[in-house]
Design a protein around this motif. Structure first.
Motif, mmCIF file in Angstrom:
data_model
loop_
_atom_site.group_PDB
_atom_site.id
_atom_site.type_symbol
_atom_site.label_atom_id
_atom_site.label_comp_id
_atom_site.label_asym_id
_atom_site.label_seq_id
_atom_site.Cartn_x
_atom_site.Cartn_y
_atom_site.Cartn_z
ATOM 1 N N ALA B 127 0.838 -1.206 0.000
ATOM 2 C CA ALA B 127 0.000 0.000 0.000
ATOM 3 C C ALA B 127 0.872 1.256 0.000
ATOM 4 N N VAL B 128 1.969 1.226 0.766
ATOM 5 C CA VAL B 128 2.863 2.391 0.804
ATOM 6 C C VAL B 128 3.559 2.563 -0.552
ATOM 7 N N LEU B 129 4.040 1.459 -1.116
ATOM 8 C CA LEU B 129 4.737 1.554 -2.410
ATOM 9 C C LEU B 129 3.793 2.096 -3.491
ATOM 10 N N GLU B 130 2.553 1.646 -3.445
ATOM 11 C CA GLU B 130 1.542 2.123 -4.394
ATOM 12 C C GLU B 130 1.347 3.634 -4.252
ATOM 13 N N LYS B 131 1.308 4.083 -2.996
ATOM 14 C CA LYS B 131 1.132 5.511 -2.725
ATOM 15 C C LYS B 131 2.358 6.319 -3.206
ATOM 16 N N MET B 132 3.539 5.697 -3.097
ATOM 17 C CA MET B 132 4.752 6.366 -3.587
ATOM 18 C C MET B 132 4.670 6.565 -5.095
ATOM 19 N N THR B 133 4.226 5.518 -5.801
ATOM 20 C CA THR B 133 4.096 5.624 -7.262
ATOM 21 C C THR B 133 3.055 6.683 -7.619
ATOM 22 N N GLU B 134 1.908 6.618 -6.936
ATOM 23 C CA GLU B 134 0.838 7.598 -7.216
ATOM 24 C C GLU B 134 1.336 9.026 -7.000
ATOM 25 N N GLY B 135 2.158 9.205 -5.972
ATOM 26 C CA GLY B 135 2.686 10.537 -5.662
ATOM 27 C C GLY B 135 3.645 11.051 -6.716
ATOM 28 N N LEU B 136 4.158 10.131 -7.539
ATOM 29 C CA LEU B 136 5.072 10.556 -8.605
ATOM 30 C C LEU B 136 4.336 10.898 -9.903
ATOM 31 N N VAL B 137 3.061 10.493 -10.000
ATOM 32 C CA VAL B 137 2.308 10.722 -11.246
ATOM 33 C C VAL B 137 2.274 12.206 -11.649
ATOM 34 N N PRO B 138 2.001 13.140 -10.706
ATOM 35 C CA PRO B 138 2.012 14.555 -11.129
ATOM 36 C C PRO B 138 3.390 14.987 -11.658
ATOM 37 N N LEU B 139 4.438 14.358 -11.145
ATOM 38 C CA LEU B 139 5.790 14.722 -11.587
ATOM 39 C C LEU B 139 6.085 14.211 -12.998
ATOM 40 N N GLU B 140 5.395 13.152 -13.402
ATOM 41 C CA GLU B 140 5.503 12.678 -14.795
ATOM 42 C C GLU B 140 5.059 13.797 -15.751
ATOM 43 N N ASP B 141 3.924 14.433 -15.407
ATOM 44 C CA ASP B 141 3.425 15.537 -16.245
ATOM 45 C C ASP B 141 4.381 16.725 -16.219
ATOM 46 N N VAL B 142 4.887 17.034 -15.018
ATOM 47 C CA VAL B 142 5.819 18.152 -14.884
ATOM 48 C C VAL B 142 7.051 17.877 -15.743
ATOM 49 N N PHE B 143 7.526 16.630 -15.712
ATOM 50 C CA PHE B 143 8.711 16.280 -16.508
ATOM 51 C C PHE B 143 8.458 16.504 -17.991
ATOM 52 N N LEU B 144 7.308 16.048 -18.466
ATOM 53 C CA LEU B 144 7.014 16.167 -19.900
ATOM 54 C C LEU B 144 6.968 17.636 -20.328
ATOM 55 N N LYS B 145 6.417 18.493 -19.443
ATOM 56 C CA LYS B 145 6.363 19.924 -19.761
ATOM 57 C C LYS B 145 7.739 20.584 -19.681
ATOM 58 N N PHE B 146 8.438 20.299 -18.563
ATOM 59 C CA PHE B 146 9.690 21.006 -18.269
ATOM 60 C C PHE B 146 10.825 20.582 -19.191
ATOM 61 N N SER B 147 10.899 19.273 -19.471
ATOM 62 C CA SER B 147 12.066 18.747 -20.191
ATOM 63 C C SER B 147 11.996 19.102 -21.672
ATOM 64 N N ASN B 148 10.767 19.375 -22.147
ATOM 65 C CA ASN B 148 10.636 19.884 -23.506
ATOM 66 C C ASN B 148 11.305 18.955 -24.526
ATOM 67 N N GLY B 149 11.061 17.656 -24.368
ATOM 68 C CA GLY B 149 11.615 16.672 -25.301
ATOM 69 C C GLY B 149 13.067 16.320 -25.056
ATOM 70 N N LYS B 150 13.667 16.951 -24.038
ATOM 71 C CA LYS B 150 15.076 16.654 -23.713
ATOM 72 C C LYS B 150 15.135 15.683 -22.536
ATOM 73 N N ASP B 156 18.608 20.014 -21.159
ATOM 74 C CA ASP B 156 19.765 19.207 -21.561
ATOM 75 C C ASP B 156 20.614 18.774 -20.381
ATOM 76 N N THR B 157 20.520 19.512 -19.269
ATOM 77 C CA THR B 157 21.350 19.151 -18.109
ATOM 78 C C THR B 157 20.489 19.100 -16.842
ATOM 79 N N LEU B 158 21.100 18.664 -15.748
ATOM 80 C CA LEU B 158 20.356 18.533 -14.497
ATOM 81 C C LEU B 158 19.945 19.907 -13.969
ATOM 82 N N GLY B 159 18.710 20.013 -13.527
ATOM 83 C CA GLY B 159 18.230 21.233 -12.892
ATOM 84 C C GLY B 159 17.787 20.939 -11.468
ATOM 85 N N TYR B 160 17.088 21.907 -10.883
ATOM 86 C CA TYR B 160 16.695 21.835 -9.470
ATOM 87 C C TYR B 160 15.824 20.608 -9.183
ATOM 88 N N ILE B 161 14.765 20.410 -9.977
ATOM 89 C CA ILE B 161 13.873 19.276 -9.698
ATOM 90 C C ILE B 161 14.627 17.956 -9.902
#
Lengths: 236, 236
Positions: B127-150, B156-161
């Motif tokens: 149950a905890v592991l499932e919650k950890m994965t669920e908590g990362l779902v919004p970050l999947e969207d953030v990644f797709l927006k922020f990384s801009n295909g990179k 192109d390089t590591l940033g704050y997030i």
């Protein structure tokens, strides 16, 4: 000054975190529209603007949302560079300001919040108030170093620590009146007690703060609700 | 590159917060001395450098101490402006990076920590592991927006997030092996699962991370200690 249509603040009257943002906007002379949220029935705009936390404050600037009060205050400092600087310019001083902001919100404020949950007797409450005063002692030293003989943590004008700590002052003041004990105890933190008086009458703070009476009414409502709940429980 | 005598990092091997600072220093090519702290017997230097929290990491730069990993990473970005930027330059993007950093540390990481306290049976842990994965779902969207295909949140390089989330990857990986279940589940967060592989093999990360085996050994030690405590309790 930014046009009011550009900047909207979603907030509620008694939230210190909303007051924090209002003070930062006033300090930078950013004209803005205040949109009062009913936190019992949150608006579509709030839910859409802050889908993660669903909380105020939310700043909407040019149709983009910024959430979380510390993030918003730093954003205001960076997006409106013309007004007085909120964070210092030197990297070390900036890190010190951020460190104490985190201390205030993550270590000191949770003690303040305990007042709502602690047993409502004299002794339990006095212990929390004592802990609140003790938690401010390190900030007395920080103030003496940072203010450099001037009136505020930010020197001549309000800075980041002023805003982050200062937003709690109305709530502190109302608590002192309500419980009849000092938190900003002049015998222990004299410089902070003086600073608090200066902060409250600063131009950028006037109008942003709710009246002390509003807090006192809130406290009374909360206590009545608690008493009613306790009575109903005892009668089962 | 700063001389190693200028920059010291007080740390421990398995702290993601220490790794976070090491990655930021590596990214900026800041030569530094790593001082290993024994957290069971904290050094005078640590107690003096971080009297409020008495925790690692502490960065000491030109004899001045900076504490709290998020504060330190922002300090490194500002004090060593020559390397690649860690935070974006645009105020709105900076606020977004800070918002998600706070989300990761204050909302997502507490779920990870629950693993240590939760009942040690399959169902509670799942149950905890499932919650950890669920908590990362919004970050999947953030990644797709922020990384801009990179490749990274920072482009192109590591940033704050990247740094704030990435520091937990070794612990996540060891947990996945230890409990035999995926947290970075490719069916739910495919872009983040790919990002994690790229992050781990980034030049600035290699060497900063402890080996997975070190974590696995730590988990085993913690579980043995728990089992021993439970047995001793049961025998009273």
């Amino acid at each position: 000054m930014a046009a009011s249509s550009d900047v909207k603040l979603l907030g509620s009257r008694l939230s210190p975190f909303v007051n924090r943002v209002q003070i930062a906007l006033n300090l930078k002379s950013v004209d803005h529209e205040f949109i009062l949220e009913n936190l019992q029935a949150k608006s579509e705009l709030l839910l859409k603007s802050n889908p993660i936390h669903k909380k105020v404050p939310v700043l909407i600037h040019n149709h983009k949302s910024i959430c979380e009060s510390l993030v918003i205050v730093q954003y205001i400092d960076e997006a409106f560079p013309d007004g007085p600087s909120i964070l210092p310019s030197n990297p070390f001083d900036r890190s010190t300001a951020r460190f104490w902001a985190a201390y205030i919100d993550d270590k000191w404020f949770p003690v303040f919040r305990m007042l709502a949950d602690v047993k409502q007797d004299e002794e339990s409450r006095a212990a929390v108030l004592e802990k609140m005063t003790e938690g401010l002692v390190p900030l007395e030293d920080v103030f003496l170093k940072f203010s450099n003989g001037k009136g505020f943590f930010g020197g001549d004008t309000l800075g980041y620590i002023d805003i982050v700590l200062g937003c709690y002052l109305r709530g502190i003041n109302a608590t002192e009146i309500h419980l009849g004990r000092k938190i900003l105890d002049e015998t222990k933190i004299p410089a902070l007690a003086e600073w608090a008086r200066r902060f409250i009458s600063h131009e950028a703070v006037k109008g942003a703060f709710p009246e002390t009476e509003e807090f006192l009414n809130l406290f009374k409502t909360m206590e009545s609700a608690k008493a009613a709940a306790a009575e109903s429980e005892a009668s089962n």
